[in-house]
Each structure stands twice: as structure tokens, then as C-alpha cells.
Design a protein around this motif. Sequence first.
Motif, PDB file in Angstrom:
ATOM      1  N   ALA A  11      41.756   9.288   7.310  1.00 53.79           N
ATOM      2  CA  ALA A  11      41.437   8.089   6.546  1.00 53.79           C
ATOM      3  C   ALA A  11      40.650   8.447   5.285  1.00 53.79           C
ATOM      4  N   LEU A  12      39.706   9.376   5.414  1.00 51.29           N
ATOM      5  CA  LEU A  12      38.911   9.763   4.251  1.00 51.29           C
ATOM      6  C   LEU A  12      39.794  10.428   3.195  1.00 51.29           C
ATOM      7  N   GLN A  13      40.810  11.149   3.675  1.00 48.36           N
ATOM      8  CA  GLN A  13      41.706  11.826   2.750  1.00 48.36           C
ATOM      9  C   GLN A  13      42.385  10.826   1.818  1.00 48.36           C
ATOM     10  N   ALA A  14      42.679   9.649   2.361  1.00 52.35           N
ATOM     11  CA  ALA A  14      43.317   8.625   1.549  1.00 52.35           C
ATOM     12  C   ALA A  14      42.436   8.235   0.361  1.00 52.35           C
TER      13      ALA A  14
ATOM     14  N   GLY B  15      40.627  10.443  -1.141  1.00 51.78           N
ATOM     15  CA  GLY B  15      40.424  11.663  -1.915  1.00 51.78           C
ATOM     16  C   GLY B  15      39.255  12.506  -1.449  1.00 51.78           C
ATOM     17  N   ILE B  16      38.741  12.223  -0.245  1.00 52.39           N
ATOM     18  CA  ILE B  16      37.636  13.031   0.271  1.00 52.39           C
ATOM     19  C   ILE B  16      38.215  14.163   1.114  1.00 52.39           C
ATOM     20  N   GLY B  17      37.790  15.365   0.818  1.00 51.09           N
ATOM     21  CA  GLY B  17      38.354  16.536   1.492  1.00 51.09           C
ATOM     22  C   GLY B  17      37.921  16.623   2.941  1.00 51.09           C
ATOM     23  N   GLN B  18      38.438  17.610   3.634  1.00 52.00           N
ATOM     24  CA  GLN B  18      38.187  17.764   5.054  1.00 52.00           C
ATOM     25  C   GLN B  18      36.704  17.988   5.354  1.00 52.00           C
ATOM     26  N   ILE B  19      36.172  17.185   6.249  1.00 52.91           N
ATOM     27  CA  ILE B  19      34.783  17.370   6.696  1.00 52.91           C
ATOM     28  C   ILE B  19      34.830  17.925   8.112  1.00 52.91           C
ATOM     29  N   ASN B  20      34.131  19.009   8.351  1.00 50.87           N
ATOM     30  CA  ASN B  20      34.106  19.591   9.698  1.00 50.87           C
ATOM     31  C   ASN B  20      32.981  18.956  10.500  1.00 50.87           C
ATOM     32  N   TRP B  21      33.224  17.705  10.891  1.00 56.67           N
ATOM     33  CA  TRP B  21      32.182  16.887  11.501  1.00 56.67           C
ATOM     34  C   TRP B  21      31.428  17.624  12.606  1.00 56.67           C
ATOM     35  N   LEU B  22      32.178  18.151  13.576  1.00 60.69           N
ATOM     36  CA  LEU B  22      31.533  18.685  14.778  1.00 60.69           C
ATOM     37  C   LEU B  22      31.305  20.180  14.702  1.00 60.69           C
ATOM     38  N   THR B  23      31.938  20.850  13.763  1.00 59.16           N
ATOM     39  CA  THR B  23      31.845  22.308  13.746  1.00 59.16           C
ATOM     40  C   THR B  23      31.021  22.836  12.591  1.00 59.16           C
TER      41      THR B  23
ATOM     42  N   PRO C 177      50.022  12.601   8.203  1.00 62.24           N
ATOM     43  CA  PRO C 177      48.880  11.913   8.814  1.00 62.24           C
ATOM     44  C   PRO C 177      49.172  11.510  10.259  1.00 62.24           C
ATOM     45  N   PRO C 178      48.122  11.244  11.040  1.00 64.15           N
ATOM     46  CA  PRO C 178      48.324  10.856  12.446  1.00 64.15           C
ATOM     47  C   PRO C 178      49.102   9.548  12.552  1.00 64.15           C
ATOM     48  N   HIS C 179      49.818   9.377  13.634  1.00 67.17           N
ATOM     49  CA  HIS C 179      50.553   8.116  13.840  1.00 67.17           C
ATOM     50  C   HIS C 179      49.578   7.006  14.182  1.00 67.17           C
ATOM     51  N   TRP C 180      49.623   5.940  13.376  1.00 62.39           N
ATOM     52  CA  TRP C 180      48.666   4.854  13.585  1.00 62.39           C
ATOM     53  C   TRP C 180      49.077   3.947  14.729  1.00 62.39           C
ATOM     54  N   PHE C 181      50.374   3.893  15.001  1.00 63.89           N
ATOM     55  CA  PHE C 181      50.837   3.006  16.074  1.00 63.89           C
ATOM     56  C   PHE C 181      51.713   3.808  17.038  1.00 63.89           C
ATOM     57  N   PRO C 182      51.679   3.469  18.315  1.00 61.50           N
ATOM     58  CA  PRO C 182      52.542   4.188  19.270  1.00 61.50           C
ATOM     59  C   PRO C 182      53.971   3.645  19.216  1.00 61.50           C
TER      60      PRO C 182
ATOM     61  N   GLU D 196      40.971  18.953  11.799  1.00 65.83           N
ATOM     62  CA  GLU D 196      42.333  18.990  11.250  1.00 65.83           C
ATOM     63  C   GLU D 196      43.126  17.745  11.607  1.00 65.83           C
ATOM     64  N   ASN D 197      42.969  17.242  12.851  1.00 64.10           N
ATOM     65  CA  ASN D 197      43.855  16.198  13.336  1.00 64.10           C
ATOM     66  C   ASN D 197      43.155  14.867  13.559  1.00 64.10           C
ATOM     67  N   GLY D 198      41.892  14.773  13.161  1.00 62.58           N
ATOM     68  CA  GLY D 198      41.149  13.558  13.450  1.00 62.58           C
ATOM     69  C   GLY D 198      41.537  12.428  12.511  1.00 62.58           C
ATOM     70  N   ILE D 199      41.471  11.210  13.048  1.00 61.73           N
ATOM     71  CA  ILE D 199      41.843  10.043  12.267  1.00 61.73           C
ATOM     72  C   ILE D 199      40.809   9.781  11.168  1.00 61.73           C
ATOM     73  N   VAL D 200      39.545  10.135  11.422  1.00 62.85           N
ATOM     74  CA  VAL D 200      38.508   9.869  10.427  1.00 62.85           C
ATOM     75  C   VAL D 200      38.771  10.671   9.155  1.00 62.85           C
ATOM     76  N   ASN D 201      39.068  11.952   9.332  1.00 63.62           N
ATOM     77  CA  ASN D 201      39.364  12.760   8.148  1.00 63.62           C
ATOM     78  C   ASN D 201      40.648  12.308   7.467  1.00 63.62           C
TER      79      ASN D 201
END
Lengths: 314, 269
Positions: free
Chosen positions: A158-161, A163-171, B39-44, A151-156
Motif C-alpha cells: 500500500a505504501l508503494q502506491a 511512492g514510499i519504498g520498502q520499509i523493513n518493519w520487523l527486521t 502486488p498482493p491479491h486484495w480479494f480472494p 517483501e510480501n506485506g500488504i502494508v508495504n
Amino acid sequence: MTSLRTETAPAGGAAPAAPPPGRARRWTASAFLAPLIVYLLAFYAYPLYRNIDLSVHDYTPRAFVQGDPEFTGLDNHLDILSDEAFLGALGNTALFTLGSITVQYALGLALAVFFHRNFRLSAVLRAMFLVPWLLPLIVSASTWSWMLNSENGIVNAALQAFGIGQINWLTSPDTSLLAVTIANIWLGIPFNLVILYAGLQNIPAELYEAAGLDGANAWQRFRRITFPLLRPVSAITLLLGLIYTLKVVDIIWIMTRGGPADASTTLAVWSYREAFGTGQPDFSPAAAVGNLLILIAFVAGLVHVRLQRREERA
Amino acid sequence: MRAWWKTAAGVVLVGVMLFPVYWMFNVSLTKTSDMRADPPHWFPWDPTFEGYGAALGQQLPALATSLLIGLGTVALTLAVSLPAGFALAKLRPRGGRVIDFLLLVAQMIPGVVMAMGFYAIYIRLGLLNTVAGLIVADSTLAVPFGVLLFRAFMAGIPAEIMSAAQIDGAGTWRTFRSIVLPLSRNSVITVSLFTFLWAWSDFVFASTLNRNSDVIPVTLGIFRYIGNNTTQWNSIMATAVIASLPAAFLLVLAQRYIAAGVTAGAVKD
């Protein structure tokens, strides 16, 4: 202390200037080596022996303390091989290991070639690439865990930008092995870069100059000179990578604990979990899996020694 | 012109490679309330030090334990590998090749196997959950490397220097202590740095031989953190940043020793 005495005693009337004669010299050498020999026996051979001992007995936690386990011969090994989890763990180990070392090698080689010719700041930038390798593993593994959070990962994010939906990488069982492999590749790139870069430095520059005079382009120089001449170093890099990657427990354990549902359980993780990962330690099968790992690593190690001998002769 | 293009590409590559490190740093400065922002904050932009406060408040004993384990491991590793490296390089002992081979094999034993063996031994000796037990186990990560590196380095010390010492009446021990050791300063630094780093970073031995202890190293501290409170990622990442300081120190101040260590361990002597 001992070395002093053993050395002077047999020298007897000989002048102190003379190097100690054969026998005395051997005694001195043994005295200097003694700490290492004791160390190897006590802290390598004995733990290894205990591990084999574990694998041929039925060690329950109670038997551990009382020291009266039942001898079961090769039963633990047979149980492991016929366990339904075995083939899965073997397959995961193969995917994790081969996936890691081939991609690490390819990226490490590309970077080594990139850094081969010095340019402004190249030494500093190259040194920065060592960072992943120097960080404590728990640091890298927990950072990757948070980056790959569903839900809160930066990778997802970035992928969302894209248009790639949420990937449950570790779960998700479909992606957890891939996720830990990606993290492990990241960890292994520095090692591959350093070794391959050192190998590149040993290729005579004249070869490239001659090829340049003949009008060879960059790709041809790589194909005809770099890659063939780097083959011995490449072989050693890949083999060491194989040996290191087979043993990996921590990165997987920290990120997924081998889960979900064994999807990222390799042989090493399986062994770790049986022995230490649950409330019910089951050392004997864990030790049997460990023996299997040693066997694989040992075969790879023999190949390594042979390759190195051949390179020394060349 | 071309060199500038390469420098720019190199900076971009380093940026991609080190993004996770930047991210750790960024998260460590993020407010708990912003942690799940989308989205997450890219910079602090709006940094907080609450993560570092929590990290120092809760993990200071673990950091001290790791320091102690690291220094103890360095001392033990040097004590075993320095004389052995000297003997293998200069005294031509019987069975030297066998020892070389054993050292290579020793590096290939999986950590989990060593952990089980040590566990079985320590449970009898009462060494589980002790700093001393962890120092001994951690030193197995470094001793083969240390011996091989010292041997390679000391083999390069000219024989004339040693025979000169012997002509002056110095025994082998004196030669080792007063001639060889001072000349080997750089390799001692390399081995010490790597040994410290490996002991400091160890997770497998700590999580197996020390898992029920109150005295835990920082790697285990972070691991328990992750297990306990998955919301406090700024504290976790702040601890991770602090735990990375030895590596940063090594990279900035001791870079030339690193390159020596990496290649010596792997390619050739």
C-alpha cells in the motif's frame, strides 16, 4: 460440607430462622472463602516466593534439578542494573508503554465520543470494535507479522502506491519497536473505547443540553464538559493500560523476539528471553528483572487503588 | 440526514479497524503460488481451501487440547471464585478488604513472573508439559476477575430473598446452592466465557510450561507453524481463523455478557 456443620453446631437451641450469630457467621464465611485463600497461597504467593528465591540464588539448570543453588544475595539485581542491555530495555519499555497507552487513549476517546450519541447501527458497529481485543494474541500477532512482511506485506504494498519504498518493519532495528507498538495500539483500542464509553454514559445529558442552549459548539462541549468530567475514568484507564502494557511479552516475542539486536526488547521480553527464550535458561537474572517489573507495576497499582478510593468517595 | 452520515463514517472506521481480520481471512484462502504475488491479491477471487485442509489435518489435536484446557480452566475458576464471591458479598468475612486488595495486586503480576514461579514448582512436581499443570496456571488469569465480578453481582441480590430462605430453614450452603447460584446465572455465563477465552488464547504459559510437550494447545501450534515453514502462510492464517472461532461465537451470540465483563473488571463494581 464444612459450612453446614460449622453453621448449625453453635446455633444450638436457637431457632433456625435466626441469622447465625457473629461467631458462627464468621466461621461460615471462612469456610466459603477457604478455597480462594488456599488458591491464593498456592498459586500466587508460592510462585511469587519461588520467583524471589530464584532471584537471590544462582540457579543453573543443574542446580534447578538438584536443588542446591548458591545463595548470591542481591548480586543478580546488581548485575542486571549494570548490564549494558538494561538501559536499552528500560528505554524501549518506556517508549513502548507510553507510546501505546497515549495513542490508545486518544483514539479510544475519539471513538467513544463518536459513538456517544446513538445513531443507526451504532451498537453493532461499536461491538465490532471489540474484535481485536477478543482474538487470541497469537492470531493478531501473526497476522500483523505477515501484513508487515518486508517483501510480501500488504502494508508495504500500500505504501508503494504512494511512492514510499520498502520499509523493513520487523527486521530493521530502526522500525521494529515502532512496528510492535502499532500492533499493540491496535490491540488496546477496544479496551479504551469500552471503558471511556461507559464513563461518557455517566455524564448527565442535561449538561450538554444546557451548553447547547448557551450556543457551545461541539469542540467547546468536549473541552468544557466531556474532558474534565471524564478525568477520573481517564486516569484509571491510563493506569490500567500502563499496568497491562508493562507486562506485554507475547505480541513482541511473536513478532520480533525482541530483535533485531535488542531493538524491541522491553524489560518483560528480556526477562522472558533469559528464562525461556534461549537454549540456555538463565532463571536467576530473569527473575531479578521480573522483580523490577513487579516493583514498577506495584507502584502503579497503589496509585490506581488510591484513585479508585477517591472516586468512590466522590 | 445527519444520522446517516454518522453511520457511514462508523462503517468506514470499522472497516479500517478490522482490516487485519479481513486480511487474515483473505490470506487463509490464497493459493500458495499466489502468496508472494506483487502486488498482493486484495480479494480472494480464486479461493483455495488447501490452507484449511492443512490446518485441520495438522492442528486438530491441538484444537482439542485447547478445548480441554479451556473447559478445565472454567471448572476450576468457578469452583474457587463462586463461593468466595458469595462470602465477600453476603457474609461479611473478616479481612474482606484485604482480600479485595490482594485480588487487585494479583492481577498486576506480570505473566512472565508467574510463568517462572510455576516453572520452578512444576519441574519438581513433574507437572511440566501436562494439561493439568496448564489448567492450574491458566486459571490464575481468571480467578481474581471471577471473584470480583461475582462479588459485585451477588451484592445486588436482595437481602430479603436470602432471609426468606433462612426463615424456611435453609442453611447458608443451601441458600447459596438453591437461591444464589440460580439467580447468578448471567454472571456465571460471563465469567465462564471470559475464562474460556483467556485459557484458549494463552500463549505465555503454554510456551513456557508446555514447550517440550507433544500435547500442545493451538496457540503453540500456530507459533511452531510460524517457526517451521514461513511459506505456508495460508495454512497459518487458516489455523488462525479457526482459533478465532470462540471469539466470533462470543461476539455474535453472547454480546451482552461481554459488555458486562469488560466494564465490571475495570471501572467499578
